[in-house]
Design a protein around this motif. Structure first.
Motif, PDB file in Angstrom:
ATOM      1  N   PRO A  77       9.750   2.888   1.717  1.00  0.00           N
ATOM      2  CA  PRO A  77       9.261   1.609   2.238  1.00  0.00           C
ATOM      3  C   PRO A  77       9.781   0.440   1.402  1.00  0.00           C
ATOM      4  CG  PRO A  77       7.481   2.830   1.170  1.00  0.00           C
ATOM      5  CD  PRO A  77       8.672   3.718   1.186  1.00  0.00           C
ATOM      6  N   VAL A  78      10.199  -0.637   2.087  1.00  0.00           N
ATOM      7  CA  VAL A  78      10.649  -1.847   1.401  1.00  0.00           C
ATOM      8  C   VAL A  78       9.861  -3.072   1.855  1.00  0.00           C
ATOM      9  CG1 VAL A  78      12.954  -0.989   0.908  1.00  0.00           C
ATOM     10  CG2 VAL A  78      12.539  -2.221   3.039  1.00  0.00           C
ATOM     11  N   GLY A  79       9.057  -2.924   2.897  1.00  0.00           N
ATOM     12  CA  GLY A  79       8.190  -3.999   3.373  1.00  0.00           C
ATOM     13  C   GLY A  79       6.978  -3.389   4.038  1.00  0.00           C
ATOM     14  N   TRP A  80       5.801  -3.871   3.701  1.00  0.00           N
ATOM     15  CA  TRP A  80       4.581  -3.295   4.269  1.00  0.00           C
ATOM     16  C   TRP A  80       3.496  -4.357   4.321  1.00  0.00           C
ATOM     17  CZ3 TRP A  80       6.752  -2.007  -0.359  1.00  0.00           C
ATOM     18  CH2 TRP A  80       6.060  -2.351  -1.505  1.00  0.00           C
ATOM     19  N   ALA A  81       2.429  -4.039   5.049  1.00  0.00           N
ATOM     20  CA  ALA A  81       1.288  -4.949   5.187  1.00  0.00           C
ATOM     21  C   ALA A  81       0.019  -4.119   5.211  1.00  0.00           C
ATOM     22  CB  ALA A  81       1.411  -5.742   6.484  1.00  0.00           C
ATOM     23  N   ARG A  82      -1.091  -4.766   4.916  1.00  0.00           N
ATOM     24  CA  ARG A  82      -2.387  -4.127   5.096  1.00  0.00           C
ATOM     25  C   ARG A  82      -3.451  -5.211   5.209  1.00  0.00           C
ATOM     26  NH1 ARG A  82      -6.235  -3.319   1.168  1.00  0.00           N
ATOM     27  NH2 ARG A  82      -5.701  -3.939  -0.943  1.00  0.00           N
ATOM     28  N   ASP A  83      -4.576  -4.856   5.785  1.00  0.00           N
ATOM     29  CA  ASP A  83      -5.689  -5.784   5.928  1.00  0.00           C
ATOM     30  C   ASP A  83      -6.349  -5.967   4.574  1.00  0.00           C
ATOM     31  OD1 ASP A  83      -7.811  -7.307   6.723  1.00  0.00           O
ATOM     32  OD2 ASP A  83      -8.697  -5.791   8.027  1.00  0.00           O
ATOM     33  N   GLY A  84      -6.468  -7.199   4.130  1.00  0.00           N
ATOM     34  CA  GLY A  84      -7.078  -7.481   2.838  1.00  0.00           C
ATOM     35  C   GLY A  84      -8.452  -8.102   2.984  1.00  0.00           C
ATOM     36  N   GLY A  85      -9.160  -7.779   4.067  1.00  0.00           N
ATOM     37  CA  GLY A  85     -10.472  -8.371   4.293  1.00  0.00           C
ATOM     38  C   GLY A  85     -10.334  -9.704   5.003  1.00  0.00           C
TER      39      GLY A  85
ATOM     40  N   PHE B   8      19.446  -2.907  11.024  1.00  0.00           N
ATOM     41  CA  PHE B   8      20.511  -3.646  10.362  1.00  0.00           C
ATOM     42  C   PHE B   8      20.647  -3.128   8.938  1.00  0.00           C
ATOM     43  CE2 PHE B   8      16.564  -5.911   9.791  1.00  0.00           C
ATOM     44  CZ  PHE B   8      16.557  -6.266   8.443  1.00  0.00           C
ATOM     45  N   ALA B   9      21.769  -3.416   8.307  1.00  0.00           N
ATOM     46  CA  ALA B   9      22.049  -2.927   6.956  1.00  0.00           C
ATOM     47  C   ALA B   9      22.084  -4.081   5.963  1.00  0.00           C
ATOM     48  CB  ALA B   9      23.377  -2.178   6.930  1.00  0.00           C
ATOM     49  N   VAL B  10      21.537  -3.842   4.781  1.00  0.00           N
ATOM     50  CA  VAL B  10      21.558  -4.798   3.676  1.00  0.00           C
ATOM     51  C   VAL B  10      21.823  -4.005   2.404  1.00  0.00           C
ATOM     52  CG1 VAL B  10      20.186  -6.433   2.331  1.00  0.00           C
ATOM     53  CG2 VAL B  10      19.884  -6.308   4.800  1.00  0.00           C
TER      54      VAL B  10
ATOM     55  N   ALA C 191       9.184  -2.035   7.151  1.00  0.00           N
ATOM     56  CA  ALA C 191      10.626  -1.831   6.983  1.00  0.00           C
ATOM     57  C   ALA C 191      10.851  -0.728   5.961  1.00  0.00           C
ATOM     58  CB  ALA C 191      11.301  -3.122   6.513  1.00  0.00           C
ATOM     59  N   GLN C 192      11.899   0.071   6.207  1.00  0.00           N
ATOM     60  CA  GLN C 192      12.259   1.143   5.293  1.00  0.00           C
ATOM     61  C   GLN C 192      13.720   0.986   4.882  1.00  0.00           C
ATOM     62  OE1 GLN C 192      10.085   5.071   6.200  1.00  0.00           O
ATOM     63  NE2 GLN C 192      10.987   4.443   8.131  1.00  0.00           N
ATOM     64  N   GLY C 193      14.034   1.504   3.711  1.00  0.00           N
ATOM     65  CA  GLY C 193      15.412   1.512   3.239  1.00  0.00           C
ATOM     66  C   GLY C 193      15.812   2.926   2.880  1.00  0.00           C
ATOM     67  N   ARG C 194      17.074   3.235   3.074  1.00  0.00           N
ATOM     68  CA  ARG C 194      17.571   4.579   2.777  1.00  0.00           C
ATOM     69  C   ARG C 194      18.450   4.506   1.550  1.00  0.00           C
ATOM     70  NH1 ARG C 194      19.292   7.531   7.792  1.00  0.00           N
ATOM     71  NH2 ARG C 194      17.034   7.640   7.857  1.00  0.00           N
ATOM     72  N   MET C 195      18.103   5.293   0.545  1.00  0.00           N
ATOM     73  CA  MET C 195      18.914   5.358  -0.668  1.00  0.00           C
ATOM     74  C   MET C 195      19.998   6.418  -0.497  1.00  0.00           C
ATOM     75  SD  MET C 195      16.592   4.516  -3.908  1.00  0.00           S
ATOM     76  CE  MET C 195      14.946   5.149  -3.743  1.00  0.00           C
ATOM     77  N   GLY C 196      20.858   6.535  -1.481  1.00  0.00           N
ATOM     78  CA  GLY C 196      22.007   7.422  -1.409  1.00  0.00           C
ATOM     79  C   GLY C 196      21.704   8.842  -1.014  1.00  0.00           C
TER      80      GLY C 196
END
Length: 54
Positions: A39-47, A8-10, A28-33
């Motif tokens: 990357p615009v959204g990410w996660a990781r294990d924080g223990g 989808f586009a935002v 989630a990734q976003g494409r610039m001009g």
């Protein structure tokens, strides 16, 4: 996590060339001009808890 979400586009501003933790999982990734994905959204294990900056 995001496998069943259709593309989808935002219109928004992006932060480019981020230094993400090596174990980060991009959700989630976003494409610039210039046509480069960032990357615009990410996660990781924080223990004991997960870390999900979006």
């Amino acid at each position: 996590m995001t496998a069943d979400i259709a593309p989808f586009a935002v219109t928004d501003e992006h932060y480019g060339d981020l230094a993400l933790h090596p174990e980060a999982i991009i959700l989630a990734q976003g494409r610039m001009g210039e046509g480069v994905d960032h990357p615009v959204g990410w996660a990781r294990d924080g223990g004991d808890s997960g870390i999900v900056p979006v």
